[in-house]
Scaffold this motif. Structure first.
Motif, PDB file in Angstrom:
ATOM      1  N   MET A   1       0.863  -1.174   0.000  1.00 35.32           N
ATOM      2  CA  MET A   1       0.000   0.000   0.000  1.00 35.32           C
ATOM      3  C   MET A   1       0.904   1.229   0.000  1.00 35.32           C
ATOM      4  SD  MET A   1      -3.071  -1.284   0.156  1.00 35.32           S
ATOM      5  CE  MET A   1      -4.125   0.053   0.682  1.00 35.32           C
ATOM      6  N   ILE A   2       0.481   2.285  -0.683  1.00 35.96           N
ATOM      7  CA  ILE A   2       1.250   3.519  -0.759  1.00 35.96           C
ATOM      8  C   ILE A   2       0.567   4.569   0.128  1.00 35.96           C
ATOM      9  CG2 ILE A   2       2.151   5.315  -2.282  1.00 35.96           C
ATOM     10  CD1 ILE A   2       3.300   2.482  -2.784  1.00 35.96           C
ATOM     11  N   PRO A   3       1.292   5.101   1.137  1.00 38.56           N
ATOM     12  CA  PRO A   3       0.667   6.075   2.042  1.00 38.56           C
ATOM     13  C   PRO A   3       0.649   7.486   1.455  1.00 38.56           C
ATOM     14  CG  PRO A   3       2.909   5.633   2.746  1.00 38.56           C
ATOM     15  CD  PRO A   3       2.637   4.726   1.565  1.00 38.56           C
ATOM     16  N   ASP A   4      -0.414   8.205   1.760  1.00 37.28           N
ATOM     17  CA  ASP A   4      -0.524   9.631   1.459  1.00 37.28           C
ATOM     18  C   ASP A   4      -0.560  10.320   2.822  1.00 37.28           C
ATOM     19  OD1 ASP A   4      -1.253  12.236   0.894  1.00 37.28           O
ATOM     20  OD2 ASP A   4      -2.800  11.682  -0.558  1.00 37.28           O
ATOM     21  N   LYS A   5       0.612  10.768   3.283  1.00 39.56           N
ATOM     22  CA  LYS A   5       0.722  11.315   4.632  1.00 39.56           C
ATOM     23  C   LYS A   5      -0.068  12.606   4.814  1.00 39.56           C
ATOM     24  CE  LYS A   5       5.068   9.040   5.457  1.00 39.56           C
ATOM     25  NZ  LYS A   5       6.496   9.155   5.733  1.00 39.56           N
ATOM     26  N   LYS A   6      -0.224  13.380   3.760  1.00 37.12           N
ATOM     27  CA  LYS A   6      -0.990  14.633   3.864  1.00 37.12           C
ATOM     28  C   LYS A   6      -2.452  14.368   4.182  1.00 37.12           C
ATOM     29  CE  LYS A   6       1.633  17.802   0.948  1.00 37.12           C
ATOM     30  NZ  LYS A   6       1.562  18.658  -0.242  1.00 37.12           N
TER      31      LYS A   6
ATOM     32  N   PHE B   1      -4.301   5.544   2.426  1.00 38.62           N
ATOM     33  CA  PHE B   1      -3.434   4.604   1.739  1.00 38.62           C
ATOM     34  C   PHE B   1      -4.061   4.263   0.398  1.00 38.62           C
ATOM     35  CE2 PHE B   1      -1.974   4.079   6.032  1.00 38.62           C
ATOM     36  CZ  PHE B   1      -0.617   3.786   5.885  1.00 38.62           C
ATOM     37  N   TYR B   2      -3.234   4.080  -0.602  1.00 37.99           N
ATOM     38  CA  TYR B   2      -3.699   3.709  -1.938  1.00 37.99           C
ATOM     39  C   TYR B   2      -3.103   2.365  -2.319  1.00 37.99           C
ATOM     40  CZ  TYR B   2      -5.173   8.530  -2.093  1.00 37.99           C
ATOM     41  OH  TYR B   2      -5.789   9.720  -1.805  1.00 37.99           O
ATOM     42  N   GLY B   3      -3.866   1.609  -3.095  1.00 38.36           N
ATOM     43  CA  GLY B   3      -3.391   0.300  -3.517  1.00 38.36           C
ATOM     44  C   GLY B   3      -4.415  -0.743  -3.154  1.00 38.36           C
ATOM     45  N   PRO B   4      -3.993  -1.951  -2.994  1.00 37.19           N
ATOM     46  CA  PRO B   4      -2.615  -2.432  -3.031  1.00 37.19           C
ATOM     47  C   PRO B   4      -2.084  -2.519  -4.465  1.00 37.19           C
ATOM     48  CG  PRO B   4      -4.087  -4.263  -2.648  1.00 37.19           C
ATOM     49  CD  PRO B   4      -4.935  -3.016  -2.653  1.00 37.19           C
ATOM     50  N   TYR B   5      -0.772  -2.350  -4.568  1.00 38.55           N
ATOM     51  CA  TYR B   5      -0.084  -2.435  -5.845  1.00 38.55           C
ATOM     52  C   TYR B   5       0.904  -3.596  -5.807  1.00 38.55           C
ATOM     53  CZ  TYR B   5      -1.950   2.252  -6.362  1.00 38.55           C
ATOM     54  OH  TYR B   5      -2.799   3.332  -6.439  1.00 38.55           O
ATOM     55  N   ARG B   6       1.058  -4.247  -6.950  1.00 34.37           N
ATOM     56  CA  ARG B   6       1.939  -5.416  -7.046  1.00 34.37           C
ATOM     57  C   ARG B   6       3.229  -5.014  -7.769  1.00 34.37           C
ATOM     58  NH1 ARG B   6      -1.507  -8.937  -9.227  1.00 34.37           N
ATOM     59  NH2 ARG B   6      -2.076  -9.803  -7.247  1.00 34.37           N
ATOM     60  N   TYR B   7       4.373  -5.409  -7.169  1.00 36.06           N
ATOM     61  CA  TYR B   7       5.689  -5.124  -7.734  1.00 36.06           C
ATOM     62  C   TYR B   7       6.512  -6.407  -7.796  1.00 36.06           C
ATOM     63  CZ  TYR B   7       4.642  -0.261  -6.586  1.00 36.06           C
ATOM     64  OH  TYR B   7       4.061   0.978  -6.508  1.00 36.06           O
TER      65      TYR B   7
ATOM     66  N   ARG C   1       9.882  -3.784 -10.779  1.00 30.40           N
ATOM     67  CA  ARG C   1       9.013  -3.665 -11.942  1.00 30.40           C
ATOM     68  C   ARG C   1       7.571  -3.642 -11.456  1.00 30.40           C
ATOM     69  NH1 ARG C   1       8.657  -7.295 -17.431  1.00 30.40           N
ATOM     70  NH2 ARG C   1       6.842  -6.220 -18.228  1.00 30.40           N
ATOM     71  N   TYR C   2       6.870  -2.597 -11.826  1.00 30.37           N
ATOM     72  CA  TYR C   2       5.472  -2.443 -11.449  1.00 30.37           C
ATOM     73  C   TYR C   2       4.629  -3.430 -12.246  1.00 30.37           C
ATOM     74  CZ  TYR C   2       0.890  -0.225 -10.991  1.00 30.37           C
ATOM     75  OH  TYR C   2      -0.439   0.036 -10.770  1.00 30.37           O
ATOM     76  N   LEU C   3       3.792  -4.197 -11.546  1.00 31.29           N
ATOM     77  CA  LEU C   3       2.956  -5.181 -12.222  1.00 31.29           C
ATOM     78  C   LEU C   3       1.486  -4.786 -12.259  1.00 31.29           C
ATOM     79  CD1 LEU C   3       4.466  -8.447 -10.732  1.00 31.29           C
ATOM     80  CD2 LEU C   3       4.957  -7.398 -12.942  1.00 31.29           C
ATOM     81  N   GLY C   4       1.130  -3.734 -11.558  1.00 34.24           N
ATOM     82  CA  GLY C   4      -0.247  -3.264 -11.622  1.00 34.24           C
ATOM     83  C   GLY C   4      -0.963  -3.329 -10.280  1.00 34.24           C
ATOM     84  N   LYS C   5      -2.108  -2.724 -10.269  1.00 33.17           N
ATOM     85  CA  LYS C   5      -2.928  -2.692  -9.066  1.00 33.17           C
ATOM     86  C   LYS C   5      -3.600  -4.040  -8.878  1.00 33.17           C
ATOM     87  CE  LYS C   5      -6.256   0.037  -6.592  1.00 33.17           C
ATOM     88  NZ  LYS C   5      -7.063   1.226  -6.515  1.00 33.17           N
ATOM     89  N   VAL C   6      -3.672  -4.470  -7.629  1.00 31.52           N
ATOM     90  CA  VAL C   6      -4.354  -5.708  -7.300  1.00 31.52           C
ATOM     91  C   VAL C   6      -5.849  -5.454  -7.390  1.00 31.52           C
ATOM     92  CG1 VAL C   6      -4.750  -7.423  -5.496  1.00 31.52           C
ATOM     93  CG2 VAL C   6      -2.482  -6.427  -5.777  1.00 31.52           C
ATOM     94  N   GLU C   7      -6.533  -6.275  -8.161  1.00 26.95           N
ATOM     95  CA  GLU C   7      -7.977  -6.117  -8.312  1.00 26.95           C
ATOM     96  C   GLU C   7      -8.674  -6.604  -7.048  1.00 26.95           C
ATOM     97  OE1 GLU C   7      -9.483  -4.655 -10.894  1.00 26.95           O
ATOM     98  OE2 GLU C   7      -7.509  -4.322 -11.748  1.00 26.95           O
TER      99      GLU C   7
END
Length: 88
Positions: free
Chosen positions: A51-56, A60-66, A78-84
């Motif tokens: 998950m990617i945090p937005d501290k402001k 949290f955004y995501g989850p994203y797969r790498y 290597r970015y593989l995309g957002k987890v559906e």
């Protein structure tokens, strides 16, 4: 009754996926094959989901797969995309 191989079980599971999910699986397999193509250079890789945090905003955004792997002494990503989501 003969026991099913892991590939047989995987094929059954893949058959249940949507087209979008299959494309996501393809991206993962392509990335893993890319890592394994040159084992003497890349070593081993793994898939990380984060998950990617937005501290402001405190969100949290995501989850994203790498795909993470070592190549030429450097950790590559290597970015593989957002987890559906399951409910989609």
């Amino acid at each position: 009754m003969p026991r099913k191989s892991p590939l047989d079980v995987l094929a059954i599971q893949l058959d249940k996926l949507t087209e979008a999910e299959l494309l996501e699986v393809r991206a993962i397999v392509d990335a893993l094959l890319e890592v394994k193509a040159f084992p003497e250079k890349s070593g081993s890789g793994h898939i990380e989901v984060k998950m990617i945090p937005d501290k402001k905003r405190g969100k949290f955004y995501g989850p994203y797969r790498y795909l993470r792997y070592w190549q030429d002494g450097k950790l590559r990503t290597r970015y593989l995309g957002k987890v559906e989501s399951e409910s989609a």
